[in-house]
Design a protein around this motif. Structure first.
Motif, short mmCIF file in Angstrom:
data_model
loop_
_atom_site.label_atom_id
_atom_site.label_comp_id
_atom_site.label_asym_id
_atom_site.label_seq_id
_atom_site.Cartn_x
_atom_site.Cartn_y
_atom_site.Cartn_z
N ALA A 309 0.84 -1.21 0.00
CA ALA A 309 0.00 0.00 0.00
C ALA A 309 0.87 1.25 0.00
N TYR A 312 1.89 2.44 -3.42
CA TYR A 312 0.85 3.22 -4.12
C TYR A 312 0.90 4.68 -3.66
N ILE A 473 -5.02 0.65 -4.52
CA ILE A 473 -4.46 0.66 -3.17
C ILE A 473 -5.22 -0.27 -2.22
#
Ligand code: G6P
Length: 607
Positions: A309, A312, A473
């Motif tokens: 994550a 991203y 994400i």
């Protein structure tokens, strides 16, 4: 991964050792034991099972002021009393507790057996006891050094010898060990939490060090007998944070702490003046940060999903190419270290062996490696070139929850500061700060509706499998949601990108294979809805996490849990909470021990 404790002092050692083991039980909890230098010889008490079972076996009046203890996470040998530590020789002259893996134990064992040593367990650790018995000539410290000269592998260890009462010798190579300096008493443990109720003065041991401990002090030497001067660190906190505070489990407490823990990760780090974040621990000048051309983030488990994550966030805000990689893979892949690459390692505990060894391999090659850790003073935090503490507070439940959201928060701050030093405008920076500041309140609003997730869990108790889907994400969130469920409920779950479903996992879908979809109102909503319809067309049940107000999802999915609207990059901070709670309630309703799920350990200090 295995907790070690040692005590030398005027007090009865047994209750102190048991208390220390309780505080370290998250490190391993399949068997436990203690050994004390008692008046009639070494007193050894061990059991398969948890520390509670051990405590029941230890007589209240057990004498002895110097002892060692261990709580185990099995690596070599079944979970039973014989394989539990401490290990002793048949004559009970030596006792030893060990955390780590002796890699050449098989050849050593054969050799020692041929010399007549009788092994009592299947563990690799027992070869250390055997070596001590052969090498001991009245000086335990010397024998330990000679024994360690013969082993390959990792260790944090502590041992006693009946002929040298009041003395503990410890050593470290790859597994943590901390000395605690009390008032006329000394502790040795794999985690300072084990002794935090008795002292805040600690000394961190480094690899290659041997610690010789008595009630009055300690000395540190290396294997070649050179004296090493150590500095004393002061630990904050009271240890009270590591109590359940009225919650039935640590996991529920930690999930519910997230409004505060996310806030703590941001506190003092956001600047409205510059529309940016201030991260003093990076130890990098603005010029150095400006010249970063690539970011690679290494980690394991939940921290790896946080890394996915984070990539991203960094790519989308700061436009710096970023990749997340498994630390265990990078270590052995002869990693390329390019001059403009900035490496991060993420580790809540700061002790995960895979991550630590990858960090060392990279540093050996001259890379700059920053750490993102929760435990202050942990090995990774100390060995990294700088980094970000997430300040989530102690996370005791094995399944990581608040550390995940705090790590995401830390990376949002990092991405913001990198973006502001590149081409993100002041206005956009300020807008993100406003969004971030609203997250703790939004998490609280999710927690206020947690009973709905309990009801949902109840409704799906019949399911033996789950698919988790997310995109962009939220793809790492699908992986994390599935991981949480399997870790604590033992229900099979797999996560993938919503888009990937059609390339394979859709074959699994039928009326008894439900899907959890993270489906916020973001740029990929339309694509996700198509995937949802593909599942429905195959009689699959869908539980959707959707943005409040998105009523269309209610008509498409079987069940919906709404999350507050948020900027796209912040959605994972919100979606994580219902995913954690859904797994939690399912596991609780199935009667699982959510804090100490089977076969797992919080801090995995072996490869
Ligand atoms: C273990 C734990 C996981 C954790 C992983 C990485 O496997 O059971 O919950 O995510 O280690 O831990 P770290 O401390 O490095 O973040």
């Amino acid at each position: 991964m295995c907790g070690i404790i040692g005590y030398c002092g005027p007090r009865r050692a047994a209750p102190l050792l048991i208390e220390g083991l309780r505080r370290m039980e998250y490190r391993g909890y399949d068997s436990a034991g203690i050994c004390l230098g008692a008046p009639g010889g070494l007193a050894l008490i061990k059991t398969a099972g948890k520390v509670k079972a051990l405590a029941e076996k230890v007589p209240a009046d057990l004498e002895g002021n110097c002892g060692i203890g261990h709580t185990r996470w099995a690596t070599h040998g079944l979970v039973n009393e014989q394989n539990a530590h401490p290990h002793t020789d048949i004559q009970k002259r030596f006792a030893l507790v060990h955390n780590g893996i002796i890699e050449n134990y098989l050849s050593l064992k054969q050799e020692l057996q041929a010399e007549g040593f009788v092994f009592q367990s299947e563990t690799d650790s027992e070869v250390l006891v055997a070596l001590l018995t052969g090498l001991y000539r009245g000086d335990l410290e010397k024998a330990v050094k000679e024994a360690l000269g013969r082993v390959e592998g990792t260790y944090g260890l502590a041992c006693l010898c009946i002929d040298e009462p009041g003395l503990i010798v410890g050593a470290r190579n790859g597994s943590p060990l901390v000395v605690g300096i009390g008032d006329g008493e000394m502790f040795l443990a794999s985690d300072y939490n084990a002794m935090i109720a008795h002292t805040r003065q600690v000394v961190y041991c480094e690899d290659g060090e041997v610690i010789t401990l008595t009630a009055s002090g300690f000395r540190t030497t290396d294997l070649a007998n050179r004296r090493i001067e150590k500095s004393i660190d002061h630990i904050d906190g009271t240890g009270a944070e590591a109590e359940k505070a009225g919650f039935p489990t640590f996991m529920e407490k930690e999930i519910c702490e997230q409004p505060e823990s996310v806030d703590r990760a941001m506190r003092g780090r956001l600047s409205r003046e510059t529309g940016s974040a201030v991260l003093g621990g990076l130890n990098m000048s603005a010029r150095e940060l400006r010249s970063v051309g690539r970011i690679r983030i290494l980690s394991a488990g939940t921290s790896y999903y946080a890394a996915l994550a984070a990539c991203y966030m960094i790519e989308s805000l700061a436009r710096i190419p970023s990749t997340a990689e498994l630390a265990s893979e990078v270590r052995y892949a002869n990693p390329l270290v390019e001059p403009d690459t900035l490496f991060f390692v993420i580790s809540q505990s700061g002790e995960t062996a895979d991550t630590l060894f990858a960090l060392r391999e990279l540093k050996r090659k001259g890379a700059r490696v920053l750490g993102v850790c929760n435990v202050v003073g942990s090995t990774i935090a100390r060995e990294a070139d700088g980094g970000i503490y997430i300040h989530a507070g102690p996370e005791i439940a094995v399944a990581s929850t608040k550390a995940f959201t705090s790590t995401l928060t830390a990376f949002l701050l990092f991405a913001l500061s990198m973006a502001r030093s590149r081409d993100l405008s002041l206005k956009a920076g300020l807008a993100l700060i406003d969004e971030l500041s609203a997250v703790p309140g939004k998490i609280q609003s999710l927690l206020d509706r947690r009973q709905d997730l309990d009801l949902l869990a109840q409704k799906y108790l019949w399911a033996g499998n789950f698919l988790y889907l997310g995109r962009g994400i939220n793809y790492p969130l699908a992986l994390e949601g599935a991981l949480k469920l399997k870790e604590i409920s033992y229900i099979h779950a797999e996560g993938t990108s919503s888009a990937e479903m059609k390339h394979g996992p859709i074959a699994l879908i039928n009326e008894s294979f439900p899907t959890v979809m993270i489906l916020p109102q973001d740029s990929l909503r339309g694509k996700n809805i198509s995937n949802l319809k593909e599942i429905k067309a195959r009689q699959g049940k869908v539980i959707a996490l959707a943005t409040a107000g998105d009523e269309e999802i209610s008509s498409l999915a079987d069940d919906v849990f709404f999350i507050p609207p948020a900027e796209e990059l912040l959605n994972p901070l919100l979606a994580a909470v219902p995913l954690q709670l859904f797994a939690y309630y399912l596991a609780r309703r199935l009667g699982r021990n959510v804090d100490q799920p089977r076969n797992l350990a919080k801090s995995v200090t072996v490869e």
